[in-house]
Design an enzyme around this catalytic site. Structure first.
Site, PDB file in Angstrom:
ATOM      1  N   ARG A   1      14.278  15.357  60.913  1.00 54.40           N
ATOM      2  CA  ARG A   1      13.730  14.981  61.748  1.00 54.40           C
ATOM      3  C   ARG A   1      12.333  14.119  62.023  1.00 54.40           C
ATOM      4  O   ARG A   1      12.106  12.901  62.760  1.00 54.40           O
ATOM      5  CB  ARG A   1      12.905  16.442  62.815  1.00 54.40           C
ATOM      6  CG  ARG A   1      14.575  16.386  63.256  1.00 54.40           C
ATOM      7  CD  ARG A   1      13.911  18.001  64.232  1.00 54.40           C
ATOM      8  NE  ARG A   1      13.292  18.593  65.289  1.00 54.40           N
ATOM      9  CZ  ARG A   1      12.394  19.085  65.681  1.00 54.40           C
ATOM     10  NH1 ARG A   1      11.865  19.529  64.985  1.00 54.40           N
ATOM     11  NH2 ARG A   1      11.609  18.734  66.673  1.00 54.40           N
TER      12      ARG A   1
ATOM     13  N   LYS B   1      10.295  30.126  63.742  1.00 49.30           N
ATOM     14  CA  LYS B   1       8.693  30.195  62.628  1.00 49.30           C
ATOM     15  C   LYS B   1       7.952  31.858  63.117  1.00 49.30           C
ATOM     16  O   LYS B   1       8.148  32.842  62.590  1.00 49.30           O
ATOM     17  CB  LYS B   1       8.443  29.602  62.811  1.00 49.30           C
ATOM     18  CG  LYS B   1       8.420  27.973  61.646  1.00 49.30           C
ATOM     19  CD  LYS B   1       7.519  27.301  61.346  1.00 49.30           C
ATOM     20  CE  LYS B   1       7.790  26.333  62.940  1.00 49.30           C
ATOM     21  NZ  LYS B   1       7.529  25.024  62.721  1.00 49.30           N
TER      22      LYS B   1
ATOM     23  N   SER C   1      12.068  25.401  66.670  1.00 47.01           N
ATOM     24  CA  SER C   1      11.638  25.052  65.258  1.00 47.01           C
ATOM     25  C   SER C   1      10.468  25.757  66.026  1.00 47.01           C
ATOM     26  O   SER C   1      10.763  26.686  64.749  1.00 47.01           O
ATOM     27  CB  SER C   1      11.265  23.618  65.069  1.00 47.01           C
ATOM     28  OG  SER C   1       9.962  23.747  64.510  1.00 47.01           O
TER      29      SER C   1
ATOM     30  N   HIS D   1       0.735  29.921  68.779  1.00 47.40           N
ATOM     31  CA  HIS D   1       1.467  28.529  68.512  1.00 47.40           C
ATOM     32  C   HIS D   1       0.473  27.459  69.386  1.00 47.40           C
ATOM     33  O   HIS D   1       1.416  27.553  70.784  1.00 47.40           O
ATOM     34  CB  HIS D   1       2.903  28.578  67.909  1.00 47.40           C
ATOM     35  CG  HIS D   1       3.088  27.553  67.397  1.00 47.40           C
ATOM     36  ND1 HIS D   1       3.625  28.271  66.195  1.00 47.40           N
ATOM     37  CD2 HIS D   1       3.643  26.469  67.383  1.00 47.40           C
ATOM     38  CE1 HIS D   1       3.823  26.315  65.842  1.00 47.40           C
ATOM     39  NE2 HIS D   1       4.067  25.339  66.893  1.00 47.40           N
TER      40      HIS D   1
ATOM     41  N   ASP E   1      13.745  25.697  59.845  1.00 50.31           N
ATOM     42  CA  ASP E   1      13.224  24.973  60.255  1.00 50.31           C
ATOM     43  C   ASP E   1      12.652  24.082  58.988  1.00 50.31           C
ATOM     44  O   ASP E   1      12.175  22.211  59.575  1.00 50.31           O
ATOM     45  CB  ASP E   1      12.395  26.378  60.352  1.00 50.31           C
ATOM     46  CG  ASP E   1      11.152  25.291  61.498  1.00 50.31           C
ATOM     47  OD1 ASP E   1      11.820  24.544  62.403  1.00 50.31           O
ATOM     48  OD2 ASP E   1       9.970  25.400  61.509  1.00 50.31           O
TER      49      ASP E   1
HETATM   50  N1  URA Z   1       5.996  22.062  66.181  1.00 55.57           N
HETATM   51  C1  URA Z   1       6.691  22.741  65.584  1.00 55.57           C
HETATM   52  O1  URA Z   1       6.543  23.751  64.925  1.00 55.57           O
HETATM   53  N2  URA Z   1       8.723  22.649  65.511  1.00 55.57           N
HETATM   54  C2  URA Z   1       8.491  20.896  66.308  1.00 55.57           C
HETATM   55  O2  URA Z   1      10.080  20.359  66.583  1.00 55.57           O
HETATM   56  C3  URA Z   1       7.318  20.483  67.143  1.00 55.57           C
HETATM   57  C4  URA Z   1       6.098  20.823  67.132  1.00 55.57           C
END
Ligand code: URA
Length: 437
Positions: free
Chosen positions: A169, A188, A184, A83, A162
């Site tokens: 957000r 995931k 966040s 990620h 999320d």
């Molecule tokens: N990427 C994400 O998945 N969440 C965030 O809050 C910022 C970047």
């Protein structure tokens, strides 16, 4: 005693540390629709200002994971994920995921869409006509078992809190907060069921984290949260002052990713891919050392097995795999404006955020969630930091489709470059590594 939601918001506003029950009350209540948007928005803003300590952030992540299902992928072996916190020209997933899968480590990756100046892997993949990013959990599992790789969007069952919180957000100026970003991303990753995760934490002008110090704090927190949930996590800090690679914009980036899988991509992209990929193979226990992992990836580039895996991925998710062999079939902009140097000089600085903004003006990115994007447009940088450009030589191309913002985008790309008389060394790319293992 969890109190009323308004009291929880007020306690965070006043800087108190919340309990796991209070965090559950607000997160799970919001997911069920019991806590309205305005209260959640106020809570998020209170977190931006007051922060959360590491324990609270871990509890927040835990609530977000429990807002949905957690996949069990153990039957597929040690599954690895990666990620990125988001950057300009970041097409690492498009290269590294097929390479790592070609080396035998199952890769299950749930990606996101681009927002603001940062691009998203799903948008890039949709440059392949027909590519589906909405696989169900059942389809995801079946494909992982069949070809050892899946790159799709987040399903509604995984960490739904999320998705809902991120949308809010994005609309309320509450994205830049270390506890909110860490929870966040990690909620995931934990819900998606991988056993090991490599996090690419971008640092610099084109990233959420502007300094190495902030990036280290975020990285340490995410590694600790992952570890507490039984995941092996490594965070790499990589530079995002200038865009990664030369291409910024969806199909332009896909073409560059294909070139990299063929062994002819830009050096900076190749370096970040090899570094992240070696770590993925090491954590997946497919390579005994990172150096051995790197050698495996280099072989998968040289023998074409990485490219073959991308072809298989695209075909399996309904995309036009002919585009992998013939990138000329990818969407192409109507006009290419070439920018040429007015005098001979060296590129001293290249501002990723300005190039990112230019690509949004060209239609390649979205200003707000849900906006349509143009897969064909974007910017190709023909010179990067440290390069000498002779008078009259091209240093950038702007791929445009006749929008009102085109002229402004061209001017922005010109402005993104700072020129100097003397050669400067190209910047360091991998700035640090924090590992749980
Ligand atoms: N990427 C994400 O998945 N969440 C965030 O809050 C910022 C970047």
């Amino acid at each position: 005693m969890t109190g009323r939601v308004i009291e929880i918001v007020e306690r965070k506003r006043d800087g108190a540390k919340l309990s796991p029950e209070e965090i559950d009350r607000i997160v799970l209540g919001f997911t069920k629709g019991e806590v309205p948007d305005h209260q959640m928005a106020a809570f998020l803003m209170a977190v931006v200002w007051r922060g959360m300590d590491d324990e609270e952030t871990a509890w927040l992540t835990d609530s977000m994971v429990r807002s949905g299902k957690r996949l069990d992928l153990s039957r597929y072996g040690r599954v690895v994920d990666k990620h990125s916190t988001g950057g300009i020209g970041d097409k690492v997933t498009l290269v590294v995921a097929p390479l790592v899968a070609a080396c035998g480590a199952p890769v299950a990756k749930m990606s996101g869409r681009g927002l603001g100046i940062t691009g998203g892997t799903l948008d890039k993949l949709e440059s392949f006509r027909g590519y589906r990013v909405d696989l169900t959990t059942k389809e995801l599992m079946a494909q992982l078992g069949r070809i050892g790789i899946v790159v799709t969007g987040q399903t509604a069952e995984l960490a739904p809190a999320d998705g809902l919180m991120y949308a809010l957000r994005d609309a309320t100026g509450t994205v830049p907060s270390i506890p909110l970003i860490a929870s966040s991303i990690m909620s995931k990753k934990i819900a998606a069921g991988a056993h090991a995760v490599v996090l690419d934490v971008k640092v610099g002008a084109g990233a959420f984290m502007r300094t190495v110090r902030e990036a280290r704090t975020l990285a340490r927190l995410m590694v600790a949260i992952g570890e507490a949930h039984g995941l092996d996590v490594t965070a790499e800090l990589t530079a995002m002052d200038a865009p990664l690679g030369n291409a910024v914009g969806n199909s332009l980036e896909v073409a560059e990713a294909i070139a990299t899988l063929r062994g002819s991509g830009p050096d900076d992209l190749r370096e970040v891919v090899l570094s992240a990929g070696a770590e993925m193979l090491y954590l997946a226990r497919r390579a005994r050392t990172r150096a051995a992992g790197r050698a495996m990836l280099e072989r998968a580039i040289a023998d074409g097995s990485g490219l073959a895996k991308l072809r298989q991925l695209v075909a399996s998710q309904g995309g036009d795999a002919r585009m992998v062999d013939d990138p000329g079939r990818l969407p192409r902009a109507k006009r290419v404006h070439t920018l040429a140097a007015v005098r001979t000089a060296y590129v001293a600085r290249l501002d990723a955020s300005v190039v990112g903004l230019a690509s949004v003006r060209l239609g390649a990115g979205r200003e707000k969630k849900g906006d349509p994007i143009d897969h064909a447009t974007g910017v190709v940088l023909r010179a990067k930091v440290g390069d000498r450009v002779a008078k009259g030589e091209p240093y950038a191309e702007v791929h445009a489709n006749g929008r009102t913002g085109d002229a402004e985008a061209i001017e922005m790309v010109q402005r993104a470059f700072t020129w100097g008389r003397a050669a400067v060394a190209p910047p360091k790319l991998v700035l640090g590594r924090i590992a749980s293992a």
